[in-house]
Write a protein that holds these residues in place. Structure first.
Motif, mmCIF file in Angstrom:
data_model
loop_
_atom_site.group_PDB
_atom_site.id
_atom_site.type_symbol
_atom_site.label_atom_id
_atom_site.label_comp_id
_atom_site.label_asym_id
_atom_site.label_seq_id
_atom_site.Cartn_x
_atom_site.Cartn_y
_atom_site.Cartn_z
ATOM 1 N N HIS A 41 2.975 10.313 -9.626
ATOM 2 C CA HIS A 41 2.182 10.537 -10.836
ATOM 3 C C HIS A 41 1.450 11.876 -10.747
ATOM 4 O O HIS A 41 1.427 12.645 -11.733
ATOM 5 N N ARG A 42 0.877 12.194 -9.617
ATOM 6 C CA ARG A 42 0.184 13.469 -9.446
ATOM 7 C C ARG A 42 1.146 14.642 -9.544
ATOM 8 O O ARG A 42 0.832 15.686 -10.106
ATOM 9 N N HIS A 43 2.357 14.445 -8.984
ATOM 10 C CA HIS A 43 3.354 15.513 -9.040
ATOM 11 C C HIS A 43 3.768 15.795 -10.476
ATOM 12 O O HIS A 43 3.888 16.950 -10.902
ATOM 13 N N ALA A 75 0.825 -1.204 0.000
ATOM 14 C CA ALA A 75 0.000 0.000 0.000
ATOM 15 C C ALA A 75 0.860 1.256 0.000
ATOM 16 O O ALA A 75 0.551 2.248 -0.675
ATOM 17 N N ARG A 76 1.960 1.212 0.722
ATOM 18 C CA ARG A 76 2.868 2.367 0.758
ATOM 19 C C ARG A 76 3.485 2.633 -0.606
ATOM 20 O O ARG A 76 3.568 3.769 -1.063
ATOM 21 N N ALA A 77 3.918 1.561 -1.275
ATOM 22 C CA ALA A 77 4.495 1.714 -2.610
ATOM 23 C C ALA A 77 3.457 2.265 -3.586
ATOM 24 O O ALA A 77 3.770 3.117 -4.427
ATOM 25 N N ALA A 78 2.208 1.806 -3.460
ATOM 26 C CA ALA A 78 1.147 2.303 -4.338
ATOM 27 C C ALA A 78 0.879 3.785 -4.086
ATOM 28 O O ALA A 78 0.674 4.556 -5.031
#
Length: 198
Positions: free
Chosen positions: A192-194, A182-185
């Motif tokens: 991606h947002r950045h 979950a952390r990697a995701a």
């Protein structure tokens, strides 16, 4: 958010265990005092200090969804491991109900401690000391005759203890793998947002 995750995880595993033993028609694996010691050392005392710790993270939307995404699977893993440890102890010849309940208590403590370890990250010196104190306190409860009697704990045979530790280790590995995934995701999504905002 950490504190909420701790308490909701407890709610999930308590409900799941009640359902599981009801379906299996087994005696409930705990006395109230068993849950008192587990909850105190993995939720109550740590949550008090975690809630008071300084935190520079800004509030972001999605509080409830994040808590549930963590607490529901973590609670189900804790319930499954506890039921497995309890069932293993019950299936062993010559193990009375009191010892099977102690096996379930130890299993739940091991898994609930891993939940606490995950939620307490990133670790600082005070948090590390806090996390070290909780299993030490539980060990004292198991070792001292007075506290063992007060909390109605009757240690099962070594083979059962080894089995429940193994069950706890497998459950903790699942929790750790799920948290790392979950952390990697999350990190991938943030990157991606950045890039999209640039």
């Amino acid at each position: 958010e950490r504190v909420a995750s701790l308490f909701v995880t407890k709610t999930v595993y308590a409900m799941a265990l009640a359902l599981a033993v009801g379906v299996a028609r087994l005696p409930f694996p705990f006395f109230p005092r068993h849950l008192t010691i587990v909850s105190s050392l993995t939720i109550g005392i740590p949550a008090f200090f975690l809630a008071l710790a300084p935190n520079e993270r800004r509030a972001v939307p999605g509080f409830t969804a994040r808590v549930l995404r963590f607490a529901v699977p973590a609670g189900l893993v804790a319930a499954g491991a506890t039921f497995a440890g309890y069932a293993l102890a019950r299936s062993e010849d010559g193990v009375p109900l009191a010892q099977a309940r102690t096996a379930a208590t130890i299993t739940l403590f091991l898994v609930a401690l891993e939940v606490l370890f995950i939620l307490a990250r990133p670790l600082s010196r005070p948090r590390t000391l806090l996390l070290a104190a909780m299993p030490a306190a539980f060990g004292l409860v198991l070792v001292l005759p007075a506290t063992r009697t007060f909390f109605a704990l009757d240690l099962p045979p070594v083979i059962v203890l080894m089995a429940v530790v193994g069950v706890g280790a497998v459950a903790n590995a699942l929790l750790e793998a799920g948290w790392q995934s979950a952390r990697a995701a999350r990190q991938s999504l943030e990157r991606h947002r950045h890039r999209s905002s640039c």
